[in-house]
Structure formats: C-alpha cells, structure tokens
Scaffold this motif. Structure first.
Motif, PDB file in Angstrom:
ATOM      1  N   CYS A 266       0.808  -1.435   0.032  1.00 42.89           N
ATOM      2  CA  CYS A 266       0.021  -0.244   0.129  1.00 42.89           C
ATOM      3  C   CYS A 266       1.143   1.365  -0.175  1.00 42.89           C
ATOM      4  O   CYS A 266       0.710   2.456  -0.516  1.00 42.89           O
ATOM      5  CB  CYS A 266      -1.105  -0.226   1.083  1.00 42.89           C
ATOM      6  N   LEU A 267       1.702   1.266   0.383  1.00 47.36           N
ATOM      7  CA  LEU A 267       2.662   2.525   1.072  1.00 47.36           C
ATOM      8  C   LEU A 267       3.543   2.538  -0.300  1.00 47.36           C
ATOM      9  O   LEU A 267       3.354   3.271  -1.096  1.00 47.36           O
ATOM     10  CB  LEU A 267       3.819   2.539   2.162  1.00 47.36           C
ATOM     11  N   LEU A 268       3.804   1.890  -1.306  1.00 46.17           N
ATOM     12  CA  LEU A 268       5.095   1.766  -2.514  1.00 46.17           C
ATOM     13  C   LEU A 268       4.158   2.123  -3.353  1.00 46.17           C
ATOM     14  O   LEU A 268       4.221   3.631  -3.637  1.00 46.17           O
ATOM     15  CB  LEU A 268       5.286   0.147  -2.500  1.00 46.17           C
ATOM     16  N   ARG A 269       2.329   1.738  -3.537  1.00 48.51           N
ATOM     17  CA  ARG A 269       1.665   2.203  -4.822  1.00 48.51           C
ATOM     18  C   ARG A 269       1.772   3.987  -4.122  1.00 48.51           C
ATOM     19  O   ARG A 269       1.278   4.674  -4.691  1.00 48.51           O
ATOM     20  CB  ARG A 269       0.518   1.744  -4.139  1.00 48.51           C
ATOM     21  N   SER A 270       1.516   3.949  -3.174  1.00 41.54           N
ATOM     22  CA  SER A 270       1.163   5.402  -2.279  1.00 41.54           C
ATOM     23  C   SER A 270       2.644   6.495  -3.092  1.00 41.54           C
ATOM     24  O   SER A 270       2.214   7.394  -3.428  1.00 41.54           O
ATOM     25  CB  SER A 270       0.713   5.702  -1.404  1.00 41.54           C
ATOM     26  N   ARG A 271       3.184   5.865  -2.396  1.00 42.25           N
ATOM     27  CA  ARG A 271       4.480   6.684  -3.088  1.00 42.25           C
ATOM     28  C   ARG A 271       4.825   6.856  -4.517  1.00 42.25           C
ATOM     29  O   ARG A 271       4.960   7.981  -5.626  1.00 42.25           O
ATOM     30  CB  ARG A 271       5.843   6.106  -2.515  1.00 42.25           C
ATOM     31  N   GLU A 272       3.930   5.946  -5.270  1.00 42.92           N
ATOM     32  CA  GLU A 272       4.475   5.911  -6.903  1.00 42.92           C
ATOM     33  C   GLU A 272       3.079   6.973  -7.442  1.00 42.92           C
ATOM     34  O   GLU A 272       3.798   7.240  -8.433  1.00 42.92           O
ATOM     35  CB  GLU A 272       3.734   4.717  -7.790  1.00 42.92           C
ATOM     36  N   LEU A 273       2.141   7.140  -6.695  1.00 45.04           N
ATOM     37  CA  LEU A 273       1.348   8.002  -7.244  1.00 45.04           C
ATOM     38  C   LEU A 273       1.628   9.154  -6.705  1.00 45.04           C
ATOM     39  O   LEU A 273       1.470  10.366  -7.587  1.00 45.04           O
ATOM     40  CB  LEU A 273      -0.224   7.639  -6.108  1.00 45.04           C
ATOM     41  N   LEU A 274       2.455   9.945  -5.938  1.00 44.26           N
ATOM     42  CA  LEU A 274       3.191  10.939  -5.532  1.00 44.26           C
ATOM     43  C   LEU A 274       3.800  10.801  -7.338  1.00 44.26           C
ATOM     44  O   LEU A 274       4.603  12.749  -7.385  1.00 44.26           O
ATOM     45  CB  LEU A 274       3.719  11.258  -4.341  1.00 44.26           C
ATOM     46  N   GLN A 275       4.964  10.650  -7.234  1.00 44.49           N
ATOM     47  CA  GLN A 275       6.281  10.328  -7.948  1.00 44.49           C
ATOM     48  C   GLN A 275       5.455  10.820  -9.365  1.00 44.49           C
ATOM     49  O   GLN A 275       6.325  10.848 -10.493  1.00 44.49           O
ATOM     50  CB  GLN A 275       6.858   8.619  -8.054  1.00 44.49           C
ATOM     51  N   LEU A 276       3.742  10.892  -9.812  1.00 43.64           N
ATOM     52  CA  LEU A 276       3.185  10.716 -11.382  1.00 43.64           C
ATOM     53  C   LEU A 276       3.744  12.443 -11.327  1.00 43.64           C
ATOM     54  O   LEU A 276       3.420  12.851 -12.651  1.00 43.64           O
ATOM     55  CB  LEU A 276       2.096  10.629 -11.104  1.00 43.64           C
ATOM     56  N   PHE A 277       4.196  13.325  -9.846  1.00 38.13           N
ATOM     57  CA  PHE A 277       4.347  14.518 -10.413  1.00 38.13           C
ATOM     58  C   PHE A 277       5.323  15.454 -10.470  1.00 38.13           C
ATOM     59  O   PHE A 277       5.804  16.608 -10.449  1.00 38.13           O
ATOM     60  CB  PHE A 277       3.067  15.338  -9.120  1.00 38.13           C
ATOM     61  N   GLU A 278       6.264  14.358 -10.493  1.00 38.68           N
ATOM     62  CA  GLU A 278       7.728  15.220 -11.035  1.00 38.68           C
ATOM     63  C   GLU A 278       8.058  15.436 -11.681  1.00 38.68           C
ATOM     64  O   GLU A 278       8.520  16.759 -12.262  1.00 38.68           O
ATOM     65  CB  GLU A 278       8.738  13.687 -10.669  1.00 38.68           C
ATOM     66  N   LYS A 279       6.892  15.364 -13.243  1.00 34.05           N
ATOM     67  CA  LYS A 279       7.001  16.001 -14.521  1.00 34.05           C
ATOM     68  C   LYS A 279       5.699  17.560 -13.851  1.00 34.05           C
ATOM     69  O   LYS A 279       4.943  17.345 -13.438  1.00 34.05           O
ATOM     70  CB  LYS A 279       6.014  15.089 -15.174  1.00 34.05           C
ATOM     71  N   PRO A 280       6.341  18.332 -14.595  1.00 31.35           N
ATOM     72  CA  PRO A 280       5.267  19.587 -14.388  1.00 31.35           C
ATOM     73  C   PRO A 280       4.094  19.391 -15.278  1.00 31.35           C
ATOM     74  O   PRO A 280       4.648  18.662 -15.862  1.00 31.35           O
ATOM     75  CB  PRO A 280       6.226  20.702 -15.298  1.00 31.35           C
ATOM     76  N   ILE A 281       3.064  20.162 -14.573  1.00 23.14           N
ATOM     77  CA  ILE A 281       1.853  19.933 -15.628  1.00 23.14           C
ATOM     78  C   ILE A 281       1.205  21.527 -16.510  1.00 23.14           C
ATOM     79  O   ILE A 281       1.808  22.413 -15.720  1.00 23.14           O
ATOM     80  CB  ILE A 281       0.916  20.377 -14.389  1.00 23.14           C
ATOM     81  N   ASP A 282       1.403  21.430 -17.472  1.00 22.78           N
ATOM     82  CA  ASP A 282       1.108  22.355 -18.869  1.00 22.78           C
ATOM     83  C   ASP A 282      -0.208  23.328 -18.346  1.00 22.78           C
ATOM     84  O   ASP A 282      -1.537  22.270 -18.446  1.00 22.78           O
ATOM     85  CB  ASP A 282       1.168  22.305 -20.455  1.00 22.78           C
ATOM     86  N   LEU A 283      -0.493  24.412 -18.275  1.00 24.73           N
ATOM     87  CA  LEU A 283      -1.553  25.185 -17.921  1.00 24.73           C
ATOM     88  C   LEU A 283      -1.619  26.213 -19.007  1.00 24.73           C
ATOM     89  O   LEU A 283      -0.268  26.749 -19.627  1.00 24.73           O
ATOM     90  CB  LEU A 283      -1.685  25.739 -17.077  1.00 24.73           C
ATOM     91  N   GLU A 284      -2.419  27.021 -19.205  1.00 28.26           N
ATOM     92  CA  GLU A 284      -2.287  27.781 -20.892  1.00 28.26           C
ATOM     93  C   GLU A 284      -1.206  29.090 -19.864  1.00 28.26           C
ATOM     94  O   GLU A 284      -0.727  29.501 -21.223  1.00 28.26           O
ATOM     95  CB  GLU A 284      -4.020  28.587 -20.609  1.00 28.26           C
ATOM     96  N   SER A 285      -1.042  29.666 -19.003  1.00 29.77           N
ATOM     97  CA  SER A 285       0.055  30.292 -19.183  1.00 29.77           C
ATOM     98  C   SER A 285       1.477  29.873 -18.633  1.00 29.77           C
ATOM     99  O   SER A 285       2.237  30.349 -18.034  1.00 29.77           O
ATOM    100  CB  SER A 285      -0.326  31.210 -17.391  1.00 29.77           C
ATOM    101  N   GLY A 286       1.441  28.807 -18.588  1.00 33.32           N
ATOM    102  CA  GLY A 286       3.051  28.249 -18.565  1.00 33.32           C
ATOM    103  C   GLY A 286       2.907  26.392 -18.016  1.00 33.32           C
ATOM    104  O   GLY A 286       2.166  26.043 -17.667  1.00 33.32           O
TER     105      GLY A 286
END
Length: 708
Positions: free
Chosen positions: A374-394
């Motif tokens: 459970c904890l390992l999968r939780s860490r994987e979820l947080l690692q999804l956001f190591e990449k930035p998110i694209d919004l219209e302003s950048g």
C-alpha cells in the motif's frame, strides 16, 4: 440529416411520385380493375383505416392510463369521432343494407370530406402546440366533452350531408365538395408547416413519424379531391394512404406521449443519480460514492475467508490556494482536471480515484498483499507529479501530500477510514513530508487543530495578538535601517502559540485577512508613535498574505489608514512572496497601485518560489530578501553559497536592494559583506522582541554597534 429525417423526406418524395404516377395512369388503372374488385379493396382498406383509428383511441384512452398527456387524450377523442364518420361513410359507399337507405353514395362522400376536415383541424390544434401532462382526475371531464363534441358533430355533419345534396344541384355539390377537400389538403400542409417551423434544431423521432403521417394524410386528401362516381381508383389510393397515415400516427403518438417521456424520465433519473454520486468538475465518483463503495469492500473482507489489505489514501495538492488565487479559478479548475486525469490514467486493477471536492482526492486500493504494498503504491502516485503540468499560462511544478489509512486496523467503517486518512494527510502537510500513515495520535491533533481554529476566531476580539520587531541592519555602516514586524499569539490556556502552527490555519480559514489588517495597522501606528517621540525615522516591514494581496481595494485601504495615522508611506515596506506573482498581469497591476502610494515592496523568501526573471525585471519592486534556508548553510554548502552570490549579483544589476534573513554568526556576516549584500537580519543581531524592548535597545542609541 439523421435516419428518421431521411425517412420523412423519402416519404414526401415517394408520395408525390405515387400521386403523379396514379394520375398519369388513371384511365389505364380504372379500366384494368373492375368496380366490384375496387369496392372490395376499398372496403378492406377502409376497415384497416378504421381499425387503426380505433387503436389510436384505445391506446390513448384505455391503455397507459397512468401516463396521461394532452396530445394523447385529445387525439384519442378526435379519432373516436373520425372513426364514426369513416365507418358511416364506408357503410354508405359500399351499400350496406339499411345504412344505404339513409346514407347514399353521394352523401357518404360528403361524410368522408367532413371526416377529413375534422381530423385536419384537430391534428393542427393538437400537434401545433407543445404537449403537456394531464391529471388523471381530468380524464373523465375530457371524455365527456369529447363524446358530446363527437355526437354534436355527427348530428350536424349528418344533417348537412342529408340536406345539402337536395338543396344544391349535383354539379355545384360536386364542386363544393372538391373545394372542401382542397381546403382540407391545405390544412394538412399547414399542420406540417406548423410542426416543422419552430426553431427546434433537431426533431425527435416520434415527431418525425407524426410529420410522415401528415404527409400521407395530405397525399390521401390529394387523391380525394377528384373522387367521384367514376374515380374509384383515387378513392382506393386515398384510403390506402389514410391507412398508412393512421398507422404512423398511432406509432408516433405512442412514442411521443408514452415512450419518449418514459425514456426522458429514465434519463433524468440516471443524470440525477450520476450527479449525486459524481463530481461535476472532474467527472470522478464523489465522497458519497466512496463511502458506499468502501462499505462494500469492508463487507466483502468480512465475508471472505481470504484476508487481504485495502488502503484508502487521501491526496491534497500543496499550495493549491495560492495557485487558484493567483492564476484564477478557471486555471485552478483546469489544474484539478489535469491532476485527476494523470492519476486516473495511472490506475490499475483494484484501484479507483474519487473526488472529495476542491483540491482533495481519495484513492482506494483493494486486495493488497500487505502494508508495504500500500505504501509503495502511494509513493508511486506522488511520483506522477515529478513532471510539470501544462496550463495556458505555462508549466507548473506541483506536489501532493498523501495520508493513508489501512483496513483492517485503521478503522472499522468507511467514515472512520476516510476521517483517519484525512487526519494523516493534514499531518503530512504540517510536518512538511510527502506521505503519512494514520496513527491514533493524529486524530487527537486534528481535534486540537479544530479547537485552535475556533480559538483563533476569537483571538482578535479578545486582544490576544501582539507584535514583536526584529532589526534590519545596513552591513556597510552597521546602522539600523529598518525592522520587521512579526505576529505572535498569546493564548490564554496554551500560552505562546507558534506562528508556524496558527498562520496556516488562519490562511485556510480566511481569518488571515482581518488579522493581516490588524498587523499592518498596529505596526504602522507603532512606527508613527516612535517618530512622534523623536526617534530617527526608519522603515517597518510587514508581510502580506496571499488573500490580502489579491484584494482589489488593498491600495485604497492602506492609503486610508496611513493618512489617518499620519505615517509617510516611504516608511512602510510590504513583503510579498514569489507565489503571489504567479498571475503576472494581476500582480503587476496590484504592485503598481501600491507603488503609487509611495510604499516600498520586497519579495520575501526569494529563491524558494516560482518567480520568472523575465517578469522580475519589469515588476515595481525595491528589494529581494534571501531566504534563511540559503543563508543557514552558506559556509558548509557550496550550492547555497552560489545561490546567495547569484541573487546578490542579479539584484545589483537590477538595481534592487538585497536583505539576507537568518544571519546567526560572524562567518555568515562576512560572507554576505563580500557578496555586497546591502542589509541583514537574524539572531546574530537580535531575536524578535517586543516594542518597548526594541525601543530601549535600538532606538535610543543613535548608532547601533555590531557585536565584534
């Protein structure tokens, strides 16, 4: 054009072609088929037409009596009367004994014309308006009125049919009947136009079927116009067209008044059910559905011989309020959708994402082999956001905090698991870590936090807040040039509450706005009192919260109370954070309004936020404050030393002042002097102290001597 629309157009084209073909081959057809055969075929067609007409009445009146509508009831009553006319016409035309002596063949043709006149006017009146429901209690009233109207019409039309041929000559009677039939044709065409004309971009399939029935009624009426003693083939085709029209009308009325409302009701119920269990913004299942689903999972665990682990994780976007406030709610909503999409796309079997509203999500993991899984999968979820998110302003880098509760062990019900996971994520945010598993102590802290928020709401009116001041020193001259006003809370029972504990609560609850206004007003009033006492004027720095900074009338408020206090704006320094400048246009406008007052503006904790150097050079600011985290290890960490050196060099080129925070020893001080840092503050000079102590130590002496 959809399938039903194509059928309607095809019906109109084929009907017109059939009419032209019959008229072209009329003599040939009349000569080919004997009169007795035509009469037999006509009798069959008429019986079918009458049967369909009676079916319309039965369907509307006798069946589905719990789903009444105006269109169905009135069309049923209409075709009950039309059936009576059609039957009398048929009996008279084919020469049924007894009826033939009353209704001759000529009079039967008049009955047919009156029947079509009644149906055309009735259909125009009924389907020319939007349908509406009818109460079951009103059915009998409609029935009585309809029977009375039908009986009256039969008497009037029968009398007309009986006496009219005797009053006028046969030639004139024939012309009058043709004119009447032509008028009926026009009414049918008018009914088609009335139904087609409204600005409904797309007609329902049932309404298109009714339009097709009117096309065939109009076709049948076109055949009836020239009906006479020698035009029996037209009468036959007219009866066949009418039969097709009645059948289509039977189908169309059923779909329009019974089937479509049923499916519409079913669709509305499904939509209501969907909205009740899904988040409108992200389309994810919501809290209600989560609790329902978790209870099902718990029940399956209890009834199953195989014992596995199921975990409920609550995820919270860090600093979402700052992003939402700075970039606007539309950008914030888009960010939530992108976050939901990224997590959902990474989902696996036995996992499901839910929306808790706002920037909070829940992630359910079922049938895990153990706690570590459970904890390992939780860490994987947080690692999804190591990449930035694209919004219209950048592009924006975001992070999430995660709290997790595990079944069995952390709760026996869905509500307990969710509450405990929520307590865990709040603990993770407070501790500045990414992930926390629930422990019972967290629930106690959550209750304490709630109580602290309630106490915080009364702290201002109870005069429990006070300010302390920390000196700011010019490094080149060792002279006191300013002070930073810092908020403290003296709780009546808890004692001194740390700002790190109550400031986040104040920001989340919105209490930071009135508290921030009190800090700014109190600090400026104190500074003016010291000036009135004859001390050398210095600048006071006050931190602005995000909520304060985004107030459209902030500059006006500050100008008003500075005028009331009598303090020159040049002795006020407003400190903002980099995150407040995410929305460059709004931030620039607000900063310009503040600068027009004459106050100084500093960017606090510089280097830890989101500032863009491209915008920084254009913003109306006066000073950068290097965050204490860089200064603290400037002698041990070469990277921190490089950052401090870069910031001071950049500030000099941009003609901005630089103030270093958190100076605690001589080595740090000497390094900052070498980097030509303008000012500094920290425990090396003084900890934050109360107003009276600050006055005694720093204001009464004319020159502040630095420790050697």
């Amino acid at each position: 054009m959809n399938r039903e629309e194509k059928k309607t157009v095809l019906a109109a084209v084929c009907g017109a072609a059939l009419f032209l073909l019959v008229q072209t081959l009329h003599i040939t057809l009349e000569g080919t088929v004997e009169r007795n055969t035509l009469s037999t075929l006509y009798l069959i067609a008429s019986w079918c037409t009458s049967a369909f007409g009676f079916a319309i009445f039965a369907q509307g009146w006798l069946l589905f009596s719990n789903q009444l509508s105006r269109g169905r009831l009135y069309s049923s009553a209409l075709f009950l009367g039309v059936c009576v006319f059609d039957l009398l016409h048929t009996f008279g035309f084919v020469g049924v004994p007894f009826i033939k002596s009353i209704i001759s063949e000529d009079r039967s043709l008049w009955l047919l014309s009156f029947s079509r006149l009644a149906s055309s006017i009735g259909i125009l009146s009924i389907f020319g308006k939007e349908d509406s429901p009818v109460l079951v209690s009103g059915k009998n009233s409609v029935l009585r009125k309809s029977i009375l109207l039908v009986a009256l019409s039969v008497v009037i039309f029968s009398a007309g049919c009986y006496f009219l041929p005797g009053v006028i000559s046969p030639e004139k009677a024939d012309s009058a009947r043709k004119l009447l039939n032509f008028l009926v044709l026009l009414i049918y065409l008018l009914a088609i136009a009335v139904i087609v004309y409204p600005k409904r971009a797309e007609k329902s399939s049932s309404l298109l079927i009714i339009i097709r029935s009117l096309v065939f009624l109009a076709l049948g009426q076109a055949f009836y116009i020239n009906v006479g003693y020698d035009r029996n083939i037209d009468l036959l085709f007219g009866a066949v067209s009418s039969g097709v029209a009645y059948y289509l009308l039977l189908t169309g009325v059923y779909r329009l008044t019974i089937e479509e409302p049923f499916y519409e009701k079913q669709e509305i119920e499904e939509q209501i059910n969907y909205l009740a269990y899904h988040d409108d913004l992200t389309g994810l299942p919501n809290r209600r559905r989560l609790l329902q689903y978790v209870e099902e999972v718990i029940e399956s665990h209890r009834s199953s011989a195989i014992r596995g682990f199921s975990a409920l994780a609550v995820l919270n976007i860090n600093h979402f309020k700052n992003i939402n406030d700075s970039l606007g709610h539309l950008a914030g909503d888009h960010l939530l959708q992108l976050v939901a999409q990224r997590i959902k796309e990474a989902g696996r079997h036995g996992e499901e994402l839910f929306s808790m509203g706002g920037d909070v999500f829940a992630y359910l993991m079922t049938d895990r082999v153990g706690l570590e899984s459970c904890l390992l999968r939780s860490r994987e979820l947080l690692q999804l956001f190591e990449k930035p998110i694209d919004l219209e302003s950048g592009e924006y880098h975001i992070s999430l905090s995660l709290g997790i509760s595990v079944y069995p062990g952390d709760g026996e019900t869905a509500e307990q698991l969710l509450q405990n996971a929520d307590a865990a994520v709040h603990n993770a945010k407070e501790q500045g870590v990414d992930i926390r598993r629930y422990v019972p102590l967290m629930q106690m802290k959550a209750k304490e936090r709630l109580k602290l928020e309630n106490d915080l709401r009364r702290a201002l009116e109870r005069d429990e807040f006070f300010l302390v001041y920390q000196p700011q020193v010019q490094l080149s001259t060792k002279e006191l040039v300013g002070m930073e006003a810092l908020l403290r809370w003296q709780h009546p029972k808890r004692g001194l509450v740390s700002p790190a504990e109550f400031i986040p609560i104040a920001e989340e609850s919105g209490l930071i706005v009135p508290i921030g206004e009190w800090v700014l007003t109190t600090a400026c009033r104190q500074n003016k009192e010291w000036q009135n006492a004859g001390y050398r004027p210095i600048c006071v720095s006050v931190n602005l919260s995000m909520r304060q900074f985004l107030q459209p009338n902030l500059a006006g408020k500050i100008a008003e109370f500075l005028k009331r206090i009598g303090l020159d704006p040049c002795y006020v320094d407003l400190e903002i954070t980099e995150s407040m400048t995410l929305d460059k246009e709004k931030a620039f406008e607000q900063l310009k309004r503040l600068k027009d007052l004459g106050v100084f503006i500093s960017i606090d904790d510089f280097g830890t936020g989101y500032s863009s150097l491209h915008y920084l050079k254009n913003m109306p600011i006066d000073r950068l404050k290097i965050d204490r985290s860089f200064v603290a290890e400037v002698m041990e960490d070469s990277n921190n030393a490089a950052i401090v050196s870069t910031i001071t060099s950049m500030a000099h080129h941009l003609k901005l002042k630089v103030t270093a925070e958190g100076v605690e020893n001589e080595d740090q001080l000497q390094f900052l002097r070498q980097q030509r840092c303008h000012e500094a503050q920290g425990y090396f000079f003084s900890k934050p102290i109360k107003a009276q102590e600050f006055e005694n130590i720093f204001l009464k002496p004319t020159i502040f001597g630095l420790p050697s």
